[in-house]
Design a protein around this motif. Structure first.
Motif, mmCIF file in Angstrom:
data_model
loop_
_atom_site.group_PDB
_atom_site.id
_atom_site.type_symbol
_atom_site.label_atom_id
_atom_site.label_comp_id
_atom_site.label_asym_id
_atom_site.label_seq_id
_atom_site.Cartn_x
_atom_site.Cartn_y
_atom_site.Cartn_z
ATOM 1 N N GLN A 207 3.032 1.364 -6.817
ATOM 2 C CA GLN A 207 1.913 0.426 -6.710
ATOM 3 C C GLN A 207 1.623 0.094 -5.246
ATOM 4 O O GLN A 207 0.465 0.034 -4.827
ATOM 5 N N ALA A 208 2.675 -0.114 -4.470
ATOM 6 C CA ALA A 208 2.507 -0.494 -3.068
ATOM 7 C C ALA A 208 2.019 0.660 -2.196
ATOM 8 O O ALA A 208 1.487 0.435 -1.103
ATOM 9 N N LEU A 209 2.169 1.892 -2.683
ATOM 10 C CA LEU A 209 1.821 3.073 -1.888
ATOM 11 C C LEU A 209 0.468 3.682 -2.273
ATOM 12 O O LEU A 209 0.023 4.632 -1.627
ATOM 13 N N GLY A 276 -3.763 -2.814 -12.908
ATOM 14 C CA GLY A 276 -5.019 -2.281 -12.424
ATOM 15 C C GLY A 276 -5.242 -0.802 -12.633
ATOM 16 O O GLY A 276 -6.040 -0.187 -11.916
ATOM 17 N N TRP A 277 -4.554 -0.211 -13.614
ATOM 18 C CA TRP A 277 -4.725 1.206 -13.897
ATOM 19 C C TRP A 277 -5.426 1.386 -15.246
ATOM 20 O O TRP A 277 -5.173 0.648 -16.196
ATOM 21 N N ARG A 313 -5.922 4.575 -10.962
ATOM 22 C CA ARG A 313 -5.947 3.222 -10.414
ATOM 23 C C ARG A 313 -7.382 2.836 -10.058
ATOM 24 O O ARG A 313 -8.062 3.516 -9.285
ATOM 25 N N SER A 314 -7.791 1.700 -10.627
ATOM 26 C CA SER A 314 -9.171 1.267 -10.403
ATOM 27 C C SER A 314 -9.279 -0.062 -9.685
ATOM 28 O O SER A 314 -10.361 -0.465 -9.278
ATOM 29 N N ALA A 315 -8.141 -0.769 -9.524
ATOM 30 C CA ALA A 315 -8.220 -2.116 -8.971
ATOM 31 C C ALA A 315 -6.912 -2.471 -8.267
ATOM 32 O O ALA A 315 -5.981 -1.675 -8.192
ATOM 33 N N PHE A 316 -6.872 -3.712 -7.818
ATOM 34 C CA PHE A 316 -5.713 -4.318 -7.157
ATOM 35 C C PHE A 316 -5.395 -3.568 -5.862
ATOM 36 O O PHE A 316 -4.304 -3.200 -5.578
#
Length: 316
Positions: A207-209, A276-277, A313-316
């Motif tokens: 998520q962080a990458l 956010g996926w 991934r579409s958000a965050f």
């Protein structure tokens, strides 16, 4: 093979978790060399030949001696189902990566790359970098076998020799990974070999990458993965399989569950949706049916208890 897992255990390709990668390679080789193959992996046989004879060959034995096949028909059918499952799994991840490549994603991260040969056999577009993460000894064996075979990657291939229980994000960034660009990831044949807390940390790090437009595909433990009744049925089949291995080859076969962390863990599809996926999930049986493969009657106890998750991934 029955040795308990520890927090910092490591392995050669011919032992522990490494030997399971050779077993998968045998299944891929069998499928590739079959009459109507679903996949083409010409390098699977290269790895098997480089490793020499061993228990991994039992995973893909094409034909049991008649007297054993008659005495243990469930085990014989289970071996065939395993090949069908691995072929379907390979086709799923191959298609996923090529779809991402067609969408102009040029950074690829293969977590626990093992004996995956996609960097050498898929038609990657120009400018694609494939990062392969795995234990140093595994990557060393893989590169040596392919080099001796004269194989050349079809992309810019970057080895990241690191244990996924350690600080692999730093190693990945130091290897050239760009956190500001979209990327595509895979976690294939990995999660059961991680403790539940390590699984959580793995996805937090992904998520962080990643940024919007990134993608990930996961072979995830299904709802029955840690169900006691389902586990006992599969253990019973594995005991019979191990007895067959001893009779046919005089070898002690590993019990996968000695290598797995049988713990309750987060549902991967739900976790990704909550971060956010956009997610789709397909059971192993549904995936196999999609590719024209099935789980025959009488092999239900040995059927794969996994779910194939793909997400963007579409958000965050």
């Amino acid at each position: 093979m029955g040795k308990a897992r520890t927090d910092n255990d490591s392995w050669e390709i011919t032992e522990s978790v490494g030997a399971t990668a050779l077993g998968v390679a045998v299944s891929r080789a069998r499928e590739t060399e079959s009459e109507n193959p679903l996949i083409s992996d010409p390098f699977a046989r290269v790895f098997i030949d480089a490793a020499g004879d061993g228990i991994w060959n039992m995973f893909g034995v094409s034909e049991l001696p008649p007297e054993i096949a008659e005495a243990e028909p469930d085990v014989a059918r289970w071996l065939d189902v395993r090949v069908d499952y691995m072929a379907s799994r390979t086709a799923f991840f191959d298609g996923f990566f090529l779809d991402a490549a067609n969408a102009r994603v040029r950074q690829v991260v293969i977590l626990a790359a093992g004996l995956d040969s996609r960097a050498f056999r898929l038609p990657w577009p120009d400018g694609t970098t494939v990062y392969e993460l795995d234990q140093p000894k595994v990557l060393e064996f893989k590169s040596s076998a392919l080099r001796e075979h004269g194989a050349q990657p079809t992309c810019h291939r970057v080895e990241v020799a690191v244990d996924l229980r350690h600080d692999w994000p730093t190693a990945l960034r130091q290897a050239g990974f760009d956190t500001s660009a979209a990327s595509v990831w895979s976690a294939e044949g990995l999660l059961p070999f991680l403790p539940a807390t390590a699984q959580d940390l793995l996805f937090e790090r992904v998520q962080a990458l990643t940024v919007a437009g990134s993608r990930i595909a996961v072979e995830a433990p299904g709802p029955e993965f840690n169900d006691p009744d389902a586990r006992e049925r599969q253990r019973s089949l594995m005991r019979r399989y191990r007895e067959v291995a001893a009779k046919v080859g005089g070898r002690e076969a590993p019990d996968f569950e000695d290598l797995w962390y049988l713990e309750d863990r987060a549902d991967v599809a739900d976790w990704l949706r909550g971060h956010g996926w956009d997610v789709s999930a397909t059971s192993a049986e549904e995936l196999m049916a999609r590719y024209g493969r099935s789980v025959p009657e009488g092999t239900e106890d040995g059927r794969p208890r996994s779910v194939f998750v793909s997400a963007a991934r579409s958000a965050f």
